[in-house]
Design a protein around this motif. Structure first.
Motif, short mmCIF file in Angstrom:
data_model
loop_
_atom_site.label_atom_id
_atom_site.label_comp_id
_atom_site.label_asym_id
_atom_site.label_seq_id
_atom_site.Cartn_x
_atom_site.Cartn_y
_atom_site.Cartn_z
N ILE A 9 1.02 -0.41 0.24
CA ILE A 9 -0.27 0.12 0.03
C ILE A 9 1.04 1.93 -0.05
O ILE A 9 1.74 1.59 0.63
CB ILE A 9 -0.93 -0.06 1.19
CG1 ILE A 9 -1.43 -1.10 1.55
CG2 ILE A 9 -1.71 1.18 1.09
CD1 ILE A 9 -2.08 -1.77 0.07
N GLY A 10 0.88 1.92 -1.25
CA GLY A 10 1.45 3.12 -1.57
C GLY A 10 2.93 2.97 -2.01
O GLY A 10 3.80 2.42 -2.28
N ALA A 11 2.54 4.31 -3.86
CA ALA A 11 3.65 3.98 -4.20
C ALA A 11 4.27 5.22 -3.56
O ALA A 11 5.10 5.81 -4.71
CB ALA A 11 2.87 4.52 -5.45
N GLY A 12 5.41 5.74 -2.89
CA GLY A 12 6.20 6.03 -2.45
C GLY A 12 8.36 5.28 -3.10
O GLY A 12 7.32 4.56 -3.77
N GLU A 35 -3.04 8.43 -5.17
CA GLU A 35 -2.80 8.66 -6.22
C GLU A 35 -3.27 8.74 -7.35
O GLU A 35 -3.51 7.78 -7.77
CB GLU A 35 -1.69 9.41 -6.47
CG GLU A 35 -1.14 10.40 -5.58
CD GLU A 35 0.60 10.83 -5.26
OE1 GLU A 35 1.08 10.84 -6.16
OE2 GLU A 35 0.83 11.71 -4.63
N SER A 36 -3.92 9.72 -8.26
CA SER A 36 -4.20 8.36 -10.07
C SER A 36 -3.70 8.25 -11.10
O SER A 36 -4.38 7.67 -11.43
CB SER A 36 -5.78 9.81 -10.36
OG SER A 36 -5.03 11.42 -10.67
N SER A 37 -2.29 9.13 -10.58
CA SER A 37 -1.43 9.22 -11.96
C SER A 37 -0.02 9.73 -11.15
O SER A 37 -0.32 10.21 -10.28
CB SER A 37 -2.04 9.95 -13.02
OG SER A 37 -1.21 11.34 -12.61
N PRO A 38 1.29 9.35 -11.29
CA PRO A 38 2.34 9.20 -11.50
C PRO A 38 2.19 10.91 -11.88
O PRO A 38 3.45 11.29 -10.55
CB PRO A 38 3.34 8.66 -12.48
CG PRO A 38 2.58 7.76 -12.73
CD PRO A 38 1.15 7.50 -13.10
N GLY A 118 1.56 -2.62 -15.01
CA GLY A 118 0.98 -2.87 -13.95
C GLY A 118 1.16 -2.80 -12.99
O GLY A 118 0.35 -3.45 -12.25
N THR A 119 2.37 -2.84 -12.24
CA THR A 119 2.56 -3.53 -10.62
C THR A 119 1.50 -2.49 -10.33
O THR A 119 1.87 -2.33 -8.95
CB THR A 119 4.22 -3.24 -10.70
OG1 THR A 119 4.66 -4.26 -11.81
CG2 THR A 119 4.39 -3.16 -9.19
N VAL A 120 1.95 -0.66 -10.53
CA VAL A 120 0.80 0.26 -9.50
C VAL A 120 -0.36 0.36 -10.01
O VAL A 120 -0.56 -0.02 -10.93
CB VAL A 120 1.91 1.39 -9.88
CG1 VAL A 120 1.08 2.02 -8.86
CG2 VAL A 120 2.92 1.21 -9.15
N HIS A 124 -5.95 3.86 -6.19
CA HIS A 124 -6.70 2.90 -5.42
C HIS A 124 -6.65 4.10 -3.84
O HIS A 124 -5.21 3.19 -3.02
CB HIS A 124 -5.65 1.60 -5.20
CG HIS A 124 -7.02 0.55 -6.12
ND1 HIS A 124 -6.30 1.34 -7.56
CD2 HIS A 124 -7.49 -0.41 -6.11
CE1 HIS A 124 -7.24 0.16 -8.19
NE2 HIS A 124 -8.11 -0.74 -7.79
N LYS A 125 -7.24 4.27 -3.58
CA LYS A 125 -6.85 5.45 -2.06
C LYS A 125 -8.04 3.88 -0.74
O LYS A 125 -9.21 3.44 -1.01
CB LYS A 125 -8.09 6.58 -1.81
CG LYS A 125 -7.78 7.59 -0.62
CD LYS A 125 -8.02 8.28 -0.63
CE LYS A 125 -8.46 9.14 0.54
NZ LYS A 125 -9.02 10.21 0.94
#
Length: 378
Positions: A9-12, A35-38, A118-120, A124-125
């Motif tokens: 959970i989280g793409a930081g 977030e909706s996109s990078p 597709g990894t991220v 998805h909040k």
């Protein structure tokens, strides 16, 4: 190979480093990001990536060459000035430093580009998470969908929605906030401010307040105006009124040199308030099967130059532990946590000591002495 897919959970930086090092080791992972996109929001400013943690994580990720290509040469230069503009300490970047500077957003993109398509899963909040039993957990998203997983990692920052599975702790205000502003194309448009900042970072410190300014890519000057004030003090400022907010912040620096206050008064962006919150320095939890935390979700502290580095190291170390114990998730998680807990506690304590040097009664002299000691007593 680990047979249980990893749900992150989280793409930081921490979550993406974990996913990348897992991928290097042949372990599949899915990252869910609110977030909706990078490019949904700006990704922050400069990061100094340290050899002993952040760069170690990038080596495990096989991204050292890509990282080196992002380094902004000369940005390890550091200068300290007094409120009257007098330079008190000036260390040029001679190319021998071990903390090269990169832009956070560019480093994040390097990690994103290194992952399989597709990894991220964007947009998805998380609304909540619950334990299902048997080491499995369910994460629910605000769109009504959910995912169940046998291995859940919360990399979702200071206000983690995953943390309650492990700990009731919540970050508390540290007593310090910063107000961020930028000057763009500073060498041309703001020459006096650009000259005093120099080629790297500028620190101007006084008890309970000060500036920290970084020269970023393209001649941008990014200033963090640091103020030790209660949250109610900031609540009385209307940050939607840019001129009024800047004027109120400027009053805290009456009498300071104009080339310094220009970093606020000539701001090209609206001021952004960022209160600093922290978990207890020794935050830890009892082992709960099938779930753990990395980065700020585990050990958020006031910014001290280590947060991003620690998050990346957490991600790399957790991935390596899972790769080393593919048939025993609990052994892998226990080994990771037993190393992470004391490491993060030590760093948080050092950060508190650093803030005392930066904004205590003896500033900036104690900090200058520390820098000179690090240079070998020059």
């Amino acid at each position: 190979m680990l047979r249980t897919p990893v749900t992150i959970i989280g793409a930081g930086l921490g979550g993406l480093t974990l996913a990348r090092v897992l991928h290097v080791n042949g372990i599949p992972a899915t990252v869910y990001e609110a977030e909706s996109s990078p490019t949904a929001r700006a990704q922050g400013g400069m990061l100094d990536i340290h050899d002993y943690n952040g760069q170690s994580a990038l080596r495990a990720a096989g991204l050292t060459d890509g990282f080196r290509a992002l380094v902004l040469e000369g940005r390890e230069a550091m200068r300290m000035a007094g409120p009257d503009g007098t330079v008190l300490f000036d260390k040029p970047d001679d190319g021998t430093g071990d903390r090269p500077e990169v832009q956070r957003g560019e480093l994040r993109q390097l990690l994103l580009d290194s992952l399989p398509a597709g990894t991220v899963r964007w947009g998805h909040k998380v609304s909540g998470a619950r334990t299902l039993g048997g080491g499995r957990h369910e994460v629910t998203f605000t769109d009504g969908t959910s995912v169940a997983t046998g291995l859940l990692v919360g990399a979702d920052g200071a206000w983690s929605r995953t943390r309650p599975l492990l700990s009731a702790a919540q970050p508390e205000y540290t007593g310090m906030s910063c107000v961020e502003v930028y000057l763009h194309d500073a060498d041309t448009r703001h020459p006096a401010a650009a000259k005093v900042v120099g080629s790297g970072a500028l620190f101007v410190l006084a008890p309970g307040k000060g500036f920290v300014t970084h020269r970023e890519r393209g001649g941008d000057l990014h200033t963090y105006v640091m103020l030790a004030r209660p949250q109610d003090w900031f609540a009385d400022i209307d940050f939607t009124d840019t001129a009024a907010a800047l004027a109120r912040i400027l009053r805290e620096f009456d009498g300071w040199a104009p080339e310094l206050t220009a970093l606020i008064s000539e701001a090209d962006t609206a001021p952004v308030l960022r209160p600093f919150a922290a978990l207890p320095a020794g935050h830890r939890w009892e082992r709960v099967p099938g779930v753990t935390l990395i980065g700020d979700a585990a050990h958020v502290a006031a910014p001290n130059g280590e947060g991003a580095n620690l998050a990346m190291l957490d991600g790399a170390e957790l991935a390596r532990s899972l790769a080393a114990h593919p048939d025993d998730i609990e052994t892998a998680l226990t080994a990771y946590e037993q190393a992470m807990f004391p490491r993060s506690a030590e760093t948080a304590t050092e950060g508190t000591e650093l803030y005392a040097l930066m904004f205590g009664a003896d500033t900036p002299h104690g900090l200058i002495s520390l820098f000179r000691e690090e240079e070998g007593g020059e």
